[in-house]
Design an enzyme around this catalytic site. Structure first.
Site, PDB file in Angstrom:
ATOM      1  N   LYS A 103      14.477   0.589  15.246  1.00 12.04           N
ATOM      2  CA  LYS A 103      14.564   0.877  13.519  1.00 12.04           C
ATOM      3  C   LYS A 103      16.072   1.147  13.399  1.00 12.04           C
ATOM      4  CE  LYS A 103      12.493   4.774  11.643  1.00 12.04           C
ATOM      5  NZ  LYS A 103      11.520   5.689  11.336  1.00 12.04           N
TER       6      LYS A 103
ATOM      7  N   GLY B  82      12.135   2.805   3.893  1.00 13.41           N
ATOM      8  CA  GLY B  82      13.118   3.282   2.984  1.00 13.41           C
ATOM      9  C   GLY B  82      14.508   3.213   3.653  1.00 13.41           C
ATOM     10  N   PHE B  83      14.395   3.329   4.826  1.00 11.02           N
ATOM     11  CA  PHE B  83      15.828   3.670   5.728  1.00 11.02           C
ATOM     12  C   PHE B  83      16.332   2.254   6.229  1.00 11.02           C
ATOM     13  CE2 PHE B  83      13.333   2.366   8.899  1.00 11.02           C
ATOM     14  CZ  PHE B  83      12.317   2.806   8.822  1.00 11.02           C
ATOM     15  N   GLY B  84      15.635   1.361   6.169  1.00 10.19           N
ATOM     16  CA  GLY B  84      16.121  -0.062   6.698  1.00 10.19           C
ATOM     17  C   GLY B  84      14.989  -0.821   7.325  1.00 10.19           C
ATOM     18  N   LYS B  85      15.224  -1.744   8.272  1.00  8.42           N
ATOM     19  CA  LYS B  85      14.223  -2.547   8.870  1.00  8.42           C
ATOM     20  C   LYS B  85      13.754  -2.162  10.235  1.00  8.42           C
ATOM     21  CE  LYS B  85      15.648  -6.455   6.217  1.00  8.42           C
ATOM     22  NZ  LYS B  85      16.424  -7.555   5.918  1.00  8.42           N
ATOM     23  N   VAL B  86      12.566  -2.626  10.539  1.00  7.90           N
ATOM     24  CA  VAL B  86      12.046  -2.352  12.002  1.00  7.90           C
ATOM     25  C   VAL B  86      12.054  -3.872  12.576  1.00  7.90           C
ATOM     26  CG1 VAL B  86      10.208  -1.421  13.429  1.00  7.90           C
ATOM     27  CG2 VAL B  86      10.789  -0.223  11.159  1.00  7.90           C
TER      28      VAL B  86
ATOM     29  N   GLY C  69       8.939  -4.798   9.865  1.00  5.24           N
ATOM     30  CA  GLY C  69       8.720  -3.859   8.883  1.00  5.24           C
ATOM     31  C   GLY C  69       9.875  -3.538   8.307  1.00  5.24           C
ATOM     32  N   VAL C  70       9.559  -2.954   6.920  1.00  2.81           N
ATOM     33  CA  VAL C  70      10.870  -2.416   6.216  1.00  2.81           C
ATOM     34  C   VAL C  70      10.345  -0.839   5.668  1.00  2.81           C
ATOM     35  CG1 VAL C  70      12.093  -2.961   4.304  1.00  2.81           C
ATOM     36  CG2 VAL C  70      11.312  -4.942   5.449  1.00  2.81           C
TER      37      VAL C  70
ATOM     38  N   ASP D  66       3.880  13.563   5.442  1.00  2.00           N
ATOM     39  CA  ASP D  66       3.655  12.272   4.972  1.00  2.00           C
ATOM     40  C   ASP D  66       2.676  11.626   5.822  1.00  2.00           C
ATOM     41  OD1 ASP D  66       4.282  10.039   3.206  1.00  2.00           O
ATOM     42  OD2 ASP D  66       5.841   9.245   4.391  1.00  2.00           O
TER      43      ASP D  66
END
Ligand SMILES: *[C@@H]1O[C@H](CO)[C@@H](O)[C@H](O)[C@H]1NC(C)=O
Ligand SMILES: *[C@@H]1O[C@H](CO)[C@@H](O)[C@H](O)[C@H]1NC(C)=O
Ligand SMILES: *[C@@H]1O[C@H](CO)[C@@H](O)[C@H](O)[C@H]1NC(C)=O
Ligand SMILES: *[C@@H]1O[C@H](CO)[C@@H](O)[C@H](O)[C@H]1NC(C)=O
Ligand SMILES: *[C@@H]1O[C@H](CO)[C@@H](O)[C@H](O)[C@H]1NC(C)=O
Ligand SMILES: *[C@@H]1O[C@H](CO)[C@@H](O)[C@H](O)[C@H]1NC(C)=O
Ligand SMILES: *[C@@H]1O[C@H](CO)[C@@H](O)[C@H](O)[C@H]1NC(C)=O
Length: 852
Positions: free
Chosen positions: A550, A532-536, A529-530, A646
């Site tokens: 994460k 806003g803060f970076g990748k998972v 997953g991607v 959110d």
């Protein structure tokens, strides 16, 4: 052992050969044609000869020798299978174990792989029950494929870029099943056929990476013309007529010129290898209604699979204009503008000259299993408005798992439906920044609830959803990135852990090296997953436990803030329906959070867009109830009330038992209950509370609003914002409520389950969803209230069959009780355990009442 056939097989037509050698002048092309199971070579009417099984056994590594044949076939080939290929279907080779063809590739580069399947009848082998996979060493072409229909001819065509001197084609029967194949073609394709980049329709811009993907031909259409058989195509392709796909035939007219008059541009960008002149010699153009300017698009619709991106190649050739610069086209794909004001004259500098354009439509813009190609006139057209199209090719692009069928890669690993294909960022809709954020967050993966501590039940006998709260956690963990503090904290954790055996196990500090090891040094293929803060990343700890890791992109202020928030929040919160943190790492300015892996991913993926089996109404209710519990706990159960900010279906994750957990606390904020906090508006487009947006005052009721939108999304199983729909329908919540007031809510409910929902359950559900999205926060229920209604809806659904007869009675009698309870819950919500208790008691009373 492997013989490479000579490039000049006598059976190839002269034209074919000539053009072929144009592309591969000095290299012998790869050309394996095998009629599997056949004892003699088979010559087709199109001139090609397929080798017999005997002549090709050296290519095959298998343990058995089973061939099946039939004298004649009386099946009607669908239009994209040339009738000349019928003889190929009369014989088959059957495999009971994994078997591999391996081909020597004398010329690396793009190759066609064409597979022919037909389940021939046989007394001892039932080919309609065969289930098998077909894969190359890198790509999965078919996964658990079967041909249930005993009279269907199946033809599959792939284009892959081979960089090895060997290509293997593996047939893998499912356990206790069979695999079979009727014919195989492995043929060189010209290098120029597909280039690495194309015009991205969504996200707009250049799409790169086609050569690194496998492609599967889904459609190849000669617009405005007849079927083109392999013998008339330079690359033995088949083109079918566009009739079945033209969704606005009333506005279309066909045009045809002699194929002799078609020119290919000198530049050599478009050659007969791209498409034969017969494709360019026919077109569909706009009908001239004989009145004013026609204002419409020519439109073609094709069914495709959700959750794959597609390459769409459109062929144009201006065979309708009398002079240059008369035709200006707009192209839309799934309603999104692909190109505007395309001027064929300036592209080709001449009439009747071939031109094509490639587009890539990303999976996120294919939501209802179809691709709609539209070509229309622009306003600037000189003469009368017109638009044309000569050909359409649609090719599926392999996904993140390097698969064209399912989400399993060749090593059998599942590479989830919620991962982003390489090089493809999930698209923004309508260019709104908020929307972008919401889609990027689509891929959050989190953790399963950690093991229940012993004695936990005793401490929390009232509450099925509250867990002990630990207010003393250091909430300033990352501030100043103070390593000593972190170490202290960590050792504090350890000693506490050691002394008390605290089962609530505070999150552990992970050395960065351990995380590198767990993710194969943050290998791109582990990305699930991607955000806003970076990748998972999907990681595997040394003990074999799967975790979601994460990793923050360093240097982003927003990222650092969201990280701190998430760590602060999650280290304070423990709840069965909130994802919990296993640990973190803040070494060398790395910011990494480690969660347990949530096997089933985001709730949204199970609602639409991924072709996963539909969840039943009961399951959906249970998942909503879980999420509502999580939010209720956030709002009331913790010492400090927290607003999530959110709430959406991508932030509700499902574990392997479909237990739902709320995730992503990056935007969360402590907001005292019933208080307002003035803050910059954050959240996700479509779920955002309009009141919060107007006033910038955040209250818990903003979460309630978002949750209301979630409930409607769950009911209707479509995105909350669909910009391509008519404006009235764009916003799901508005549209559904409008339909509800018109008394036709059923029209928007997920058609897969609409008939299974009991009407009383639906009534309660819709009633609470509608209240949640009330304009003013004060009119919205509390989460406790919502939770109660959902439980009630679930109960009604489960009791559905028994109470059907008393439906009227129950719906008359319950609301009174129900409202009281709701009020009670609402006013008591500061004491979550009590309210829970009250809720369950009254609920069970009602349950009993219902039973009577
Ligand atoms: C054929 O397959 C078997 C088992 O899969 C393998 O052991 C053997 O080496 C293979 N032979 C060749 C020639 O590839
Ligand atoms: C073959 O298998 C299919 C699917 O399992 C089944 O429907 C069919 O009846 C079987 N046919 C024969 C002849 O056994
Ligand atoms: C397919 O199966 C049906 C019934 O099982 C049978 O009547 C029919 O002849 C079969 N068709 C072929 C082509 O085998
Ligand atoms: C694909 O083909 C191009 C050109 O033929 C080559 O440069 C590239 O390395 C290939 N890529 C892969 C992944 O095979
Ligand atoms: C036009 O098409 C026919 C097949 O329909 C083919 O035989 C002929 O060679 C083509 N002419 C040219 C100039 O390509
Ligand atoms: C053609 O279709 C697009 C997208 O669906 C739409 O925006 C446009 O207005 C249409 N053009 C005409 C002339 O109807
Ligand atoms: C997809 O949506 C369009 C309109 O948006 C509709 O006309 C079409 O029938 C839908 N396709 C499917 C397969 O539901």
């Amino acid at each position: 052992m492997v013989k490479s056939p000579p490039p000049c097989v006598s059976s190839l037509s002269i034209l074919h050969l000539f053009l072929f050698s144009l592309a591969n002048c000095d290299n012998p092309s790869v050309n394996y044609l095998i009629d599997c199971g056949s004892s003699n070579p088979t010559q087709l009417k199109d001139g090609r000869t397929f080798k017999s099984d005997r002549d090709t056994t050296s290519l095959l590594n298998t343990t058995e020798d089973l061939q099946i044949s039939l004298d004649s076939i009386n099946a009607n080939p669908p239009p994209f299978i040339p009738s000349s290929s019928l003889p190929l279907f009369q014989t088959a080779r059957v495999f009971q174990d994994e078997s591999t063809y391996s081909f020597h590739i004398s010329k690396t580069g793009p190759l066609w792989i064409r597979l022919y399947f037909f389940p021939l009848p046989h007394p001892s082998y039932n080919l309609t029950s065969a289930v098998f996979s077909v894969q190359t060493s890198r790509f999965v072409l078919l996964h658990h494929f079967s041909l249930r229909n005993n009279d269907s001819l199946v033809f599959k065509e792939y284009l892959i870029n081979v960089s090895d001197s060997r290509l293997s084609l593996k047939f893998i029967p499912k356990k206790k099943s069979l695999a079979f194949i009727n014919a195989i073609e492995i043929v060189s394709a010209p290098e120029t056929l597909v280039s690495d980049s194309a015009t991205g329709v969504s996200p707009p811009g250049e799409f790169k990476g086609l050569l690194n993907s496998a492609l599967q031909v889904s459609y190849r259409v000669n617009v405005g013309g007849p079927t083109i058989d392999p013998e008339s195509d330079t690359l033995s392709r088949t083109w079918e007529p566009d009739g079945p796909y033209n969704v606005f035939p009333q506005g279309s007219e066909t045009s045809q010129v002699s194929n002799k008059s078609i020119k290919y541009p000198r530049s050599g960008v478009v050659t007969p290898l791209i498409a034969p002149n017969l494709v360019y010699a026919t077109a569909v153009h706009m009908i001239d209604p004989g009145v004013m300017e026609p204002k419409f698009n020519l439109s073609w619709m094709m069914n495709v699979e959700n959750s794959y991106s597609y390459l769409i190649r459109l062929h144009f050739c201006d065979i309708v204009s009398k002079s240059l610069n008369q035709l200006y086209l707009n192209v839309y794909i799934n309603g999104i503008e692909g190109v505007s004001g395309l001027d064929l004259s300036s592209e080709t500098k001449a009439l009747a000259t071939a031109f094509y354009k490639d587009f890539v439509l990303s999976d996120s813009d294919i939501t209802n299993g179809s691709i709609l190609v539209q070509v229309g006139p622009t306003k600037i057209q000189r003469d009368k408005a017109n638009a044309i199209l000569n050909g359409i090719e649609v090719m599926k692009i392999s996904n993140n798992a390097d698969s064209l069928d399912g989400f399993f890669s060749v090593d059998g690993k599942y590479r989830g439906p919620f991962s982003t294909p390489k090089g493809l960022k999930i698209a923004a809709f309508v260019g709104l920044a908020l929307a972008l954020a919401s889609l990027l967050l689509l891929a959050f993966i989190c953790i399963r609830w950690r093991k229940r501590p012993q004695g936990w039940e005793k401490h929390n006998r009232f509450s099925s959803w509250l867990l002990p709260f630990h207010p003393n956690h250091n909430t300033k963990l990352f501030q100043g990135k103070n390593t000593t503090r972190r170490k202290k904290l960590n050792s504090h954790h350890k000693s506490k852990h050691g002394h008390t055996g605290s089962p609530r196990g505070p999150e552990r500090f992970f050395p960065f090296s351990e995380l590198q090891h767990a993710t194969n040094n943050f290998d791109e293929t582990k990305v699930i997953g991607v955000g806003g803060f970076g990748k998972v990343y999907l990681g595997k700890l040394e003990n074999g436990k799967k975790v979601a890791i994460k990793r923050g992109t360093s240097g982003s202020e927003q990222g650092i803030n969201e990280f701190r928030t998430e760590l602060n929040m999650l280290s304070k919160l423990r709840h069965r329906h909130l994802v919990s943190l296993m640990g973190f790492c803040d070494e060398n300015s790395e910011m990494v959070l480690v969660y347990e892996y949530m096997a089933h991913g985001p709730f949204r993926s199970h609602l639409y867009g991924f072709d996963l089996p539909p969840l039943s109404w009961q399951k959906r209710l249970e998942i909503c109830i879980g999420a509502a519990r999580g939010l209720h706990y956030l709002h009331t159960g913790a010492a400090q009330s927290i607003t999530h900010r959110d709430v959406k279906t991508t932030n509700i994750l499902l574990d392997d038992n479909y237990v739902s957990k709320v995730s992503d606390f990056g935007l969360s904020k402590a907001v005292p209950e019933k208080a307002q906090v003035s803050t910059a508006v954050k959240g996700s487009f479509g779920y955002l509370d309009p009141e919060y947006y107007r006033t910038q005052q955040l209250t818990q009721k903003s979460d309630v609003y978002s949750f209301g939108v979630v409930l409607i999304e769950v009911l209707c199983a479509r995105p909350v914002i669909s910009p391509t729909l008519p404006s009235e329908e764009v916003n799901l919540a508005d549209w559904a409520m409008k339909q509800h007031r018109r008394g036709v809510l059923h029209k928007v409910i997920d058609p897969r389950i609409v008939d299974t929902i009991s009407s009383t359950s639906l009534k309660v559900f819709v009633q609470i969803a509608e209240k949640c999205i009330a304009d003013c926060g004060v009119d919205r229920p509390s989460m406790g209230d919502v939770l109660w209604h959902l439980e009630y809806a679930l109960h009604l659904h489960e009791a559905g069959s028994q109470i059907g007869a008393h439906e009227d009675k129950s719906s008359n009698m319950i609301p009174g009780q129900f409202d009281n309870v709701a009020d009670h819950l609402g006013s008591n919500s500061s004491d979550a355990s009590d309210s829970t208790e009250v809720g369950s008691t009254v609920f069970s009373q009602i349950a009993n009442f219902q039973g009577r």
